[in-house]
Design a protein around this motif. Structure first.
Motif, PDB file in Angstrom:
ATOM      1  N   MET B   1     -12.658   6.288  28.239  1.00  0.00           N
ATOM      2  CA  MET B   1     -11.222   6.048  28.575  1.00  0.00           C
ATOM      3  C   MET B   1     -11.057   6.014  30.091  1.00  0.00           C
ATOM      4  O   MET B   1     -11.382   6.968  30.780  1.00  0.00           O
ATOM      5  CB  MET B   1     -10.379   7.154  27.961  1.00  0.00           C
ATOM      6  N   GLN B   2     -10.544   4.923  30.611  1.00  0.00           N
ATOM      7  CA  GLN B   2     -10.389   4.817  32.065  1.00  0.00           C
ATOM      8  C   GLN B   2      -9.290   5.730  32.560  1.00  0.00           C
ATOM      9  O   GLN B   2      -8.348   6.014  31.839  1.00  0.00           O
ATOM     10  CB  GLN B   2     -10.031   3.377  32.472  1.00  0.00           C
ATOM     11  N   PRO B   3      -9.418   6.157  33.808  1.00  0.00           N
ATOM     12  CA  PRO B   3      -8.396   7.033  34.378  1.00  0.00           C
ATOM     13  C   PRO B   3      -7.019   6.412  34.306  1.00  0.00           C
ATOM     14  O   PRO B   3      -6.016   7.102  34.106  1.00  0.00           O
ATOM     15  CB  PRO B   3      -8.848   7.235  35.829  1.00  0.00           C
ATOM     16  N   ASP B   4      -6.956   5.101  34.445  1.00  0.00           N
ATOM     17  CA  ASP B   4      -5.655   4.438  34.439  1.00  0.00           C
ATOM     18  C   ASP B   4      -4.927   4.591  33.129  1.00  0.00           C
ATOM     19  O   ASP B   4      -3.707   4.555  33.086  1.00  0.00           O
ATOM     20  CB  ASP B   4      -5.860   2.968  34.764  1.00  0.00           C
ATOM     21  N   ALA B   5      -5.685   4.711  32.058  1.00  0.00           N
ATOM     22  CA  ALA B   5      -5.073   4.830  30.740  1.00  0.00           C
ATOM     23  C   ALA B   5      -4.161   6.053  30.697  1.00  0.00           C
ATOM     24  O   ALA B   5      -3.087   6.021  30.097  1.00  0.00           O
ATOM     25  CB  ALA B   5      -6.150   4.943  29.672  1.00  0.00           C
ATOM     26  N   ILE B   6      -4.570   7.120  31.351  1.00  0.00           N
ATOM     27  CA  ILE B   6      -3.755   8.335  31.348  1.00  0.00           C
ATOM     28  C   ILE B   6      -2.454   8.098  32.100  1.00  0.00           C
ATOM     29  O   ILE B   6      -1.378   8.461  31.638  1.00  0.00           O
ATOM     30  CB  ILE B   6      -4.551   9.509  31.948  1.00  0.00           C
ATOM     31  N   LYS B   7      -2.577   7.422  33.254  1.00  0.00           N
ATOM     32  CA  LYS B   7      -1.358   7.132  34.026  1.00  0.00           C
ATOM     33  C   LYS B   7      -0.397   6.270  33.220  1.00  0.00           C
ATOM     34  O   LYS B   7       0.803   6.501  33.204  1.00  0.00           O
ATOM     35  CB  LYS B   7      -1.718   6.423  35.338  1.00  0.00           C
ATOM     36  N   ARG B   8      -0.961   5.290  32.531  1.00  0.00           N
ATOM     37  CA  ARG B   8      -0.107   4.407  31.735  1.00  0.00           C
ATOM     38  C   ARG B   8       0.561   5.174  30.606  1.00  0.00           C
ATOM     39  O   ARG B   8       1.728   4.973  30.285  1.00  0.00           O
ATOM     40  CB  ARG B   8      -0.926   3.244  31.183  1.00  0.00           C
ATOM     41  N   CYS B   9      -0.251   6.061  30.060  1.00  0.00           N
ATOM     42  CA  CYS B   9       0.207   6.917  28.979  1.00  0.00           C
ATOM     43  C   CYS B   9       1.391   7.778  29.427  1.00  0.00           C
ATOM     44  O   CYS B   9       2.404   7.892  28.733  1.00  0.00           O
ATOM     45  CB  CYS B   9      -0.990   7.764  28.596  1.00  0.00           C
ATOM     46  N   LEU B  10       1.271   8.357  30.613  1.00  0.00           N
ATOM     47  CA  LEU B  10       2.341   9.200  31.144  1.00  0.00           C
ATOM     48  C   LEU B  10       3.574   8.356  31.468  1.00  0.00           C
ATOM     49  O   LEU B  10       4.692   8.695  31.066  1.00  0.00           O
ATOM     50  CB  LEU B  10       1.862   9.928  32.410  1.00  0.00           C
ATOM     51  N   ALA B  11       3.343   7.246  32.169  1.00  0.00           N
ATOM     52  CA  ALA B  11       4.464   6.379  32.551  1.00  0.00           C
ATOM     53  C   ALA B  11       5.196   5.884  31.314  1.00  0.00           C
ATOM     54  O   ALA B  11       6.423   5.834  31.284  1.00  0.00           O
ATOM     55  CB  ALA B  11       3.954   5.212  33.388  1.00  0.00           C
ATOM     56  N   GLY B  12       4.429   5.547  30.285  1.00  0.00           N
ATOM     57  CA  GLY B  12       5.018   5.067  29.047  1.00  0.00           C
ATOM     58  C   GLY B  12       5.948   6.071  28.393  1.00  0.00           C
ATOM     59  O   GLY B  12       6.821   5.729  27.612  1.00  0.00           O
ATOM     60  N   SER B  13       5.754   7.331  28.741  1.00  0.00           N
ATOM     61  CA  SER B  13       6.620   8.377  28.190  1.00  0.00           C
ATOM     62  C   SER B  13       7.658   8.825  29.209  1.00  0.00           C
ATOM     63  O   SER B  13       8.331   9.830  29.011  1.00  0.00           O
ATOM     64  CB  SER B  13       5.779   9.582  27.768  1.00  0.00           C
ATOM     65  N   GLY B  14       7.740   8.079  30.310  1.00  0.00           N
ATOM     66  CA  GLY B  14       8.739   8.416  31.321  1.00  0.00           C
ATOM     67  C   GLY B  14       8.374   9.634  32.140  1.00  0.00           C
ATOM     68  O   GLY B  14       9.237  10.285  32.727  1.00  0.00           O
ATOM     69  N   LEU B  15       7.065   9.954  32.169  1.00  0.00           N
ATOM     70  CA  LEU B  15       6.631  11.127  32.942  1.00  0.00           C
ATOM     71  C   LEU B  15       5.939  10.659  34.215  1.00  0.00           C
ATOM     72  O   LEU B  15       5.070   9.794  34.178  1.00  0.00           O
ATOM     73  CB  LEU B  15       5.664  11.974  32.116  1.00  0.00           C
ATOM     74  N   ARG B  16       6.320  11.252  35.340  1.00  0.00           N
ATOM     75  CA  ARG B  16       5.683  10.926  36.602  1.00  0.00           C
ATOM     76  C   ARG B  16       4.239  11.400  36.552  1.00  0.00           C
ATOM     77  O   ARG B  16       3.940  12.439  35.953  1.00  0.00           O
ATOM     78  CB  ARG B  16       6.410  11.678  37.711  1.00  0.00           C
ATOM     79  N   SER B  17       3.355  10.636  37.187  1.00  0.00           N
ATOM     80  CA  SER B  17       1.961  11.066  37.235  1.00  0.00           C
ATOM     81  C   SER B  17       1.730  11.898  38.487  1.00  0.00           C
ATOM     82  O   SER B  17       1.793  11.387  39.600  1.00  0.00           O
ATOM     83  CB  SER B  17       1.035   9.846  37.241  1.00  0.00           C
ATOM     84  N   THR B  18       1.501  13.156  38.314  1.00  0.00           N
ATOM     85  CA  THR B  18       1.176  14.037  39.444  1.00  0.00           C
ATOM     86  C   THR B  18      -0.251  14.526  39.223  1.00  0.00           C
ATOM     87  O   THR B  18      -0.735  14.510  38.094  1.00  0.00           O
ATOM     88  CB  THR B  18       2.118  15.239  39.506  1.00  0.00           C
ATOM     89  N   PRO B  19      -0.931  14.951  40.282  1.00  0.00           N
ATOM     90  CA  PRO B  19      -2.309  15.428  40.108  1.00  0.00           C
ATOM     91  C   PRO B  19      -2.376  16.537  39.070  1.00  0.00           C
ATOM     92  O   PRO B  19      -3.300  16.572  38.244  1.00  0.00           O
ATOM     93  CB  PRO B  19      -2.665  15.958  41.493  1.00  0.00           C
ATOM     94  N   GLN B  20      -1.403  17.437  39.073  1.00  0.00           N
ATOM     95  CA  GLN B  20      -1.429  18.573  38.152  1.00  0.00           C
ATOM     96  C   GLN B  20      -1.251  18.119  36.713  1.00  0.00           C
ATOM     97  O   GLN B  20      -1.974  18.549  35.811  1.00  0.00           O
ATOM     98  CB  GLN B  20      -0.322  19.569  38.518  1.00  0.00           C
TER      99      GLN B  20
END
Lengths: 141, 141
Positions: B1-20
């Motif tokens: 799973m690419q790192p970007d998938a997680i960011k997309r996953c978060l954004a898709g749920s309206g959650l900002r992507s922060t390092p934490q």
DNA sequence: TGAACAGATTAGATTATATCTAATATGAAA
DNA sequence: TTTCATATTAGATATAATCTAATCTGTTCA
């Protein structure tokens, strides 16, 4: 014996009948809902023999261990308890955390292969959503 | 799973992507087990961007609320978490409290009559007994 | 690109839930 | 009755999770 089903019940599980333990069991048996330990603590002390918090927790632990009482863990909230009467499932409200009973029906067990070496003791079915009080009233449309 | 998938996953749920938040999600996705909040706290801080306890709890709450993570309440112990990947049921060990996955299979829903006005969101099947590590070894083979 | 700002993070205090301690009391078997 | 394993107690302690209010940062949009 028949005059005191609760005492028989306790003795049958190897538990001594004390006023405190009896009170907890009696309260849970006459209670329709699923009170928390603190609610039980307050309810039994409202009547008489004063039970300490430790006694309530000890007795609930013993009663659960004896199979007379069921404990329901609710995420982010205090555990809830009910006397095991008729079998039933549980509905946990997303909003208020209340636990309600749902009529029992048989649940298919998992295939032996997906259990592996694990020893299955019970299957528990939990429903989640909005309870009777929290569900929006139906609107004609 | 690419790192970007997680960011997309978060954004898709309206959650900002922060390092934490990213670290919590990444850890849960690569994790086979069901860690507690404290275990997640220690694991993500072992790597880098130091997260406070509050941030771990906040992010877990948000991720659960967004439907990306599942929380499993275990009576008498800390809650456990897992990323919602493939659907599965849970097995909770009576002895050690560990949560393990059990292959998913469909569960019959209750009759409409026994739900009443309640709004059902999900059915959760929980198995209890002794987990792989706690079950006694089989003698004959 | 860089303000602007809603949303996120932080350390530590606080609350909530549950268990432990060790002194004392008691149910029930004999 | 006596006996003693078991139960109870108040308060301390442990554990789990949330809150606070100051500060920081991701994302948006000009």
């Amino acid at each position: 014996m028949q005059p005191d089903a609760i005492k028989r019940c306790l003795a049958g599980s190897g538990l001594r009948s004390t006023p405190q333990r009896y009170a907890v069991m009696a309260f849970l048996m006459k209670q329709a809902g699923h009170p928390t330990a603190v609610e039980i603590f307050e309810a039994v002390n409202r009547v008489d023999p004063r039970s300490s918090r430790a006694t309530i927790y000890n007795n609930l632990r013993d009663l659960v261990h004896a199979g007379l009482v069921r404990e329901v863990a609710v995420e982010g909230r205090a555990a809830r308890f009910d006397a095991k009467g008729m079998r039933h499932h549980h509905f946990i409200c997303d909003r208020c955390g209340n636990v309600e009973d749902v009529d029992w029906y048989d649940v298919p067990r998992p295939a032996a292969a997906s259990l592996g070496r694990r020893v299955l003791r019970e299957c528990e079915l939990i429903f989640r959503g909005l309870c009777t009080r929290c569900a929006p009233r139906r609107v004609s449309r």
